[in-house]
Design a protein around this motif. Structure first.
Motif, mmCIF file in Angstrom:
data_model
loop_
_atom_site.group_PDB
_atom_site.id
_atom_site.type_symbol
_atom_site.label_atom_id
_atom_site.label_comp_id
_atom_site.label_asym_id
_atom_site.label_seq_id
_atom_site.Cartn_x
_atom_site.Cartn_y
_atom_site.Cartn_z
ATOM 1 N N GLY A 31 23.343 39.414 46.572
ATOM 2 C CA GLY A 31 23.171 38.417 47.623
ATOM 3 C C GLY A 31 23.685 37.056 47.215
ATOM 4 O O GLY A 31 24.321 36.876 46.163
ATOM 5 N N HIS A 34 21.821 30.651 50.765
ATOM 6 C CA HIS A 34 22.286 29.978 51.971
ATOM 7 C C HIS A 34 21.185 29.013 52.386
ATOM 8 O O HIS A 34 20.172 29.410 52.964
ATOM 9 N N TRP A 38 17.683 33.096 50.303
ATOM 10 C CA TRP A 38 18.568 34.026 49.610
ATOM 11 C C TRP A 38 18.819 35.195 50.558
ATOM 12 O O TRP A 38 17.874 35.808 51.046
ATOM 13 N N LEU A 39 20.078 35.483 50.833
ATOM 14 C CA LEU A 39 20.440 36.516 51.797
ATOM 15 C C LEU A 39 21.064 37.710 51.082
ATOM 16 O O LEU A 39 21.932 37.554 50.222
ATOM 17 N N ARG A 49 23.286 40.691 54.928
ATOM 18 C CA ARG A 49 22.529 39.486 55.280
ATOM 19 C C ARG A 49 21.241 39.815 56.024
ATOM 20 O O ARG A 49 20.623 38.943 56.621
ATOM 21 N N SER A 50 20.810 41.087 56.003
ATOM 22 C CA SER A 50 19.635 41.471 56.786
ATOM 23 C C SER A 50 18.338 40.953 56.175
ATOM 24 O O SER A 50 17.407 40.582 56.886
ATOM 25 N N TYR A 52 16.122 38.272 54.030
ATOM 26 C CA TYR A 52 16.167 36.864 53.633
ATOM 27 C C TYR A 52 14.870 36.489 52.910
ATOM 28 O O TYR A 52 13.783 36.861 53.318
#
Length: 354
Positions: A31, A34, A38-39, A49-50, A52
């Motif tokens: 990951g 962002h 953290w994605l 990116r599901s 987070y």
């Protein structure tokens, strides 16, 4: 989990939250950061990116540092839960040992059996499976319900013999640990092992008219033990098609009604599915995204090691439900025909009603 373990868990979760970004870089290295999150794709460190993870925030309650949610599966928890899932651990002691090793903390002093409080019930995987079974026992058959209307709205109309899906008219939903409880109608899927034992359920909360999902932040969530298991449509023997989502695999059932199907409910669980003992050919119903590519790669390697032939089934659009809804059944048959083994074309496609 004993009272001592709960206190230990609280202390470890707090220490991990203070180092949330370091935890993510170690356990979720695929990951990236962002902003304050953290994605990554999922708890198994799949790119995407599901999932987070909040990196900074209060020590407790809503928005706390270290809290994470997987928008794809509905899973959520703290950083101890993340370590448990990412490392494939089940026993709290193993999770705690892994967390202490990461934090460079000494091992706890051993306790005598007399110090264990037997009155505290276990809230681990076995407790979650028991809760899933209780929920399943309160559902009703699919026919004539909002759940059936929801499936029809997605052009999923051929459902004879589908026993893995049921309906709950007032299924509890809570946005987060501290939020108020709501009730919504829900499509409930049974998650079972290869012996047809129910290990979990998957909930899709629905809009009151059945024409879509409920207007809530996370309309899909799983409960219970999913790893290696699936929502199953038909009994697999030598051939099986497995994918992520329920709507995706049910789309294949509209044109391949006799092909056994398994919905593993996420890319990570698809990659970890348990193979039926007689399986010789596995169709991987892939979604057109990086997580789907990673699941196909991992599953293909495992299947080859087990002597199982793997063939990918790829949609023309984003997924096979999009193909069904936007292109139609005839087009879906044409899309699948060249991707099936010739013997399976005759066995499953040409023998199916048009």
């Amino acid at each position: 989990m004993t009272r001592h373990d709960r206190d230990d868990a609280g202390d470890l979760a707090r220490r991990l939250a203070e180092n949330a970004e370091a935890v993510c870089r170690h356990y979720l290295s695929a990951g990236r950061r962002h902003g304050n999150y953290w994605l990554v794709g999922d708890v198994r460190n799949t790119p995407g990116r599901s999932l987070y993870v909040r990196l900074h925030g209060p020590s407790e309650g809503r928005g706390a540092a270290g809290r994470w949610t997987d928008a794809n599966t509905g899973q959520y928890g703290d950083l101890l839960d993340l370590i448990r899932e990412s490392c494939g651990l089940f026993d709290f002691r193993d999770v705690a040992d892994e967390a202490r090793a990461f934090l460079s903390l000494p091992a706890p002093e051993p306790r005598s059996m007399a110090s264990v409080d037997p009155s505290v019930s276990d809230r681990g995987p076995a407790g979650h499976t028991a809760a899933a079974r209780r929920l399943w026992s309160m559902t009703r058959q699919l026919a004539g319900t909002l759940a059936a209307a929801y499936l029809r709205h997605r052009d999923l109309k051929w459902l004879p013999g589908v026993t893995a899906l049921r309906f709950h008219p007032t299924c509890y939903y809570r946005p987060d640990d501290d939020g108020p409880t709501e009730t919504w109608p829900a499509l409930i899927a049974a998650v079972t092992d290869l012996d047809a034992n129910l290990t979990g359920v998957h909930r899709t909360w629905l809009a009151p008219d059945g024409h879509g999902k409920a207007p809530i932040d996370i309309p899909r969530r799983a409960l219970g033990d999913l790893l290696g298991h699936a929502a199953r449509f038909g009994v697999a023997a030598d051939v099986l098609a497995a994918g992520e989502g329920i709507e995706t695999v049910l789309s294949l059932r509209q044109v391949l009604p006799d092909l056994p199907l398994a919905a593993c409910l996420s890319a990570s669980h698809l990659a970890a599915m348990v193979f039926p003992p007689l399986l010789r050919r596995l169709y991987v119903v892939r979604d057109d995204d990086p997580a789907g590519d990673h699941a196909l790669e991992t599953l293909s390697e495992r299947a080859r090691d087990a002597g199982i032939e793997v063939m990918a089934l790829s949609p023309r659009l984003a997924d096979f439900n999009d193909d069904l809804r936007h292109l139609g059944r005839a087009a879906l048959r044409a899309i699948l025909h060249p991707q099936l083994a010739p013997s399976d074309v005759a066995r499953f496609l040409e023998a199916a009603p048009i």
